[in-house]
Design an enzyme around this catalytic site. Structure first.
Site, mmCIF file in Angstrom:
data_model
loop_
_atom_site.group_PDB
_atom_site.id
_atom_site.type_symbol
_atom_site.label_atom_id
_atom_site.label_comp_id
_atom_site.label_asym_id
_atom_site.label_seq_id
_atom_site.Cartn_x
_atom_site.Cartn_y
_atom_site.Cartn_z
ATOM 1 C CG ASP A 150 -1.584 -1.336 1.472
ATOM 2 O OD1 ASP A 150 -2.017 -1.961 0.486
ATOM 3 O OD2 ASP A 150 -1.659 -1.764 2.638
ATOM 4 C CD GLU A 171 -8.765 -3.151 -0.788
ATOM 5 O OE1 GLU A 171 -9.512 -3.335 0.201
ATOM 6 O OE2 GLU A 171 -7.724 -3.819 -0.990
#
Length: 315
Positions: free
Chosen positions: A17, A197
């Site tokens: 991420d 997401e």
């Protein structure tokens, strides 16, 4: 003619991420999910290639108990209106023992020029339209308005998470009614889990683009794309368009699997757009993909065609 930068991938090992913010001081600031998910680390370097060995500091640690005590996921560092902010998701350790993800989104703030040395203050939870699983918040400014995009579970909608957009009254408070941007609807968004997401925003060529990630976090993870006209009312859901196919996905040739949860920055000469993302060097053979730390942060240049981004393949 600008010099083509060569990135020595991975630019940071074992950081999923990945989020990169290039500040006016000439530094690239980097953060991402740290294996073990119990802390937030920030790095900085004058080059993307320098981040692996660059300055680093742990700026926040999970609480001993309570809603900010476990699974610290996907921190993002932003500089907004003269202060530093890090958005992240966290859960309670009591919930994770039952294998139930009940994350909420939180934000911390730093007023010092150097966020690696400054004191970070907790501003609390980002309160959304309902109390449910939520994560991956990102903020952006457009036309003097501050916006927030995030992923959240809507009990009335099948699937694990959808993307929402809201205006903000300040960097830790939403205002008004949120807009549902996208739900997992195509097959490529629903492999393993039905997920939208990891949003990231880029404004170019008269459009506001939002990339996001879909499916499970193994080799099936891949990126999608939304876009709206820069002059549109971004809170009008009908202003947004959605690609029916993924725009960035696993490459068997390059042995890079599950690319996604990206951010954007510019090359060192300021002339080229750079995609920052994580990927795995092999497919998941066994166990929970989230327990495998082999997601590494990578950087690669991308180009534009007819006003749309062309990311190519991981390499």
């Amino acid at each position: 003619m600008s010099k083509v930068t060569v990135y020595h991938n991975p630019i940071v090992r074992e950081r999923a991420d990945p989020w990169v913010y290039r500040h006016t001081d000439g530094y690239y600031y980097f953060t991402g999910s740290v294996p073990g998910y119990q802390e937030i680390e920030v790095r900085r370097s004058k080059t993307l290639n320098g981040l692996e060995e660059g300055e680093r500091a742990t700026v926040w640690r999970a609480h001993a108990a309570g809603p900010m005590s476990a699974l610290i996921w996907a921190p993002e560092i932003h500089y907004i209106r003269g202060k530093w902010y890090i958005y992240f998701a966290a859960a309670a350790s009591s919930e994770t023992k039952n294998n139930i993800f009940q994350h909420r989104m939180f934000v911390i703030e730093c007023e010092e020029a150097n966020p690696l040395e400054g004191l970070w203050n907790e501003k609390g939870q980002i309160k959304t339209h309902q109390e449910s699983f939520s994560l991956d918040g990102t903020a952006f400014e457009h036309r003097d308005r501050l916006y927030y995009v995030w992923a959240q579970k809507e009990p009335a909608i099948p699937g694990n998470s959808n993307l929402y957009l809201s205006e903000m009254s300040n960097p830790w408070t939403l205002k008004g009614t949120p807009t549902l941007l996208t739900i997992p609807e195509f097959d490529w968004e629903k492999i393993g889990f039905s997920v939208n997401e990891g949003a990231a925003v880029l404004v170019r060529y008269g459009k506001v683009f939002i990339t996001y990630s879909g499916s499970a976090t193994d080799e099936n993870y891949q990126m999608g794309l939304l876009w709206a006209d820069q002059d549109a009312d971004l809170l009008d859901g009908y202003a947004w368009h959605k690609s029916t196919v993924p725009v960035f996905e696993s490459s068997e040739k390059a042995a890079q699997f599950g690319p996604g949860h990206n951010s954007f920055t510019r090359s060192e000469d300021g002339q080229q757009d750079v995609l920052i993302y994580h990927a795995r060097p092999e497919k998941i053979k066994a166990g929970d993909p989230l327990d495998n730390p082999n997601r590494h942060a990578r950087a690669q240049l991308f180009h534009w065609q007819d006003g749309m981004p062309v990311f190519g393949e991981p390499h």
